[in-house]
Scaffold this motif. Structure first.
Motif, PDB file in Angstrom:
ATOM      1  N   ILE A  21      -1.049   0.333  -1.926  1.00 39.70           N
ATOM      2  CA  ILE A  21      -0.962  -0.480  -3.136  1.00 39.70           C
ATOM      3  C   ILE A  21       0.502  -0.773  -3.453  1.00 39.70           C
ATOM      4  CG2 ILE A  21      -1.527  -0.613  -5.581  1.00 39.70           C
ATOM      5  CD1 ILE A  21      -3.786   1.364  -5.054  1.00 39.70           C
TER       6      ILE A  21
ATOM      7  N   GLN B   1      -6.337  -5.882  -5.591  1.00 41.06           N
ATOM      8  CA  GLN B   1      -6.313  -4.426  -5.682  1.00 41.06           C
ATOM      9  C   GLN B   1      -6.322  -3.938  -7.124  1.00 41.06           C
ATOM     10  OE1 GLN B   1      -2.631  -3.854  -3.459  1.00 41.06           O
ATOM     11  NE2 GLN B   1      -3.804  -2.886  -1.826  1.00 41.06           N
TER      12      GLN B   1
ATOM     13  N   LYS C 264       1.992  -7.698  -8.741  1.00 44.37           N
ATOM     14  CA  LYS C 264       0.935  -6.909  -8.116  1.00 44.37           C
ATOM     15  C   LYS C 264       0.055  -7.834  -7.284  1.00 44.37           C
ATOM     16  CE  LYS C 264      -2.466  -7.733 -11.753  1.00 44.37           C
ATOM     17  NZ  LYS C 264      -3.432  -7.152 -12.712  1.00 44.37           N
TER      18      LYS C 264
ATOM     19  N   HIS D 212      -5.955   3.282   0.951  1.00 46.88           N
ATOM     20  CA  HIS D 212      -5.474   2.155   0.162  1.00 46.88           C
ATOM     21  C   HIS D 212      -3.945   2.196   0.093  1.00 46.88           C
ATOM     22  CE1 HIS D 212      -9.559   1.347  -1.372  1.00 46.88           C
ATOM     23  NE2 HIS D 212      -9.688   2.656  -1.348  1.00 46.88           N
TER      24      HIS D 212
END
Length: 220
Positions: free
Chosen positions: A179, A114, A110, A177
């Motif tokens: 992600i 975020q 990841k 956003h």
């Protein structure tokens, strides 16, 4: 390998979390990239079945239990229901799960700018209510998130949580956003020590280096 990209258009602040759950037939071990701390929460997930004492924070490898210090990276071999939060440092962050019985390694990636938290849901027969009925055992959730963990949605929006002490973002602000997230499986039981991404994914382990083909633009 599983690539995931979520695109959100938010009119209001909102929490967000991935929620993959992994079966461990014979226990396992978690390793992770650079972290700020690991926390337990004030309220237990299942009353009377928490292994780790509430309200702890550590940058080390052990947490306190009623039987003394215990490595939080080792999946518990006793009945329990626990929820921990890893606070990662900024950058490409990773969490690896070495599964003993399955003989493999699961690696989650990841961007911690975020998703600053990785929540570990250790569910090993300690959740007695329906529909679990004490039968939900040998399961670990590795939940990359921007939230207040077990403190809940309202705490994330109000900032009324101990995570605020670590200056952790608790909710996505209004706006757009994108992600990215990735999960991959290595068919060997490995203890991961470092992960870097350039033209490929380079996984350092105590058993030697591994190079995994990977689309680097996924995290750009």
């Amino acid at each position: 390998m599983l690539y995931q990209t979520h695109t959100l258009d938010l009119a209001q602040p909102c929490t967000f979390a991935h929620h993959p759950m992994f079966r461990l037939a014979a226990g396992g071990e978690v390793s992770t990239g650079p972290l700020k701390c690991v926390r337990t929460f004030a309220a237990p997930t299942a009353e009377g079945h928490a292994l780790y004492h509430p309200g702890q924070v550590t940058s080390g490898d052990v947490l306190e239990t009623s039987a003394g210090p215990r490595p939080w990276r080792q999946y518990p071999d006793q009945t329990c229901e626990d929820f921990l939060a890893i606070v990662h440092r900024p950058g490409l962050a990773w969490t690896a799960l070495r599964r003993h019985g399955e003989g493999d390694t699961l690696l989650l990636l990841k961007r911690s700018e975020q998703l600053p938290l990785t929540c570990l849901w250790m569910s090993n027969g300690g959740r007695q209510s329906s529909p679990w009925n004490g039968c939900h055992g040998g399961v670990l959730g590795i939940e990359d998130a921007i939230c207040a963990g077990a403190d809940g949605f309202a705490a994330a929006l109000s900032g009324a949580t101990d995570l605020s002490e670590d200056h952790v973002p608790l909710a996505l602000p209004p706006g757009r956003h994108v992600i990215p997230h990735a999960i991959l499986r290595i068919p060997e039981a490995l203890t991961v020590t470092d992960v870097t991404l350039d033209d490929a994914l380079r996984v350092q382990t105590t058993e030697g280096p591994h190079t995994v083909p990977f689309a680097p633009e996924h995290f750009q």
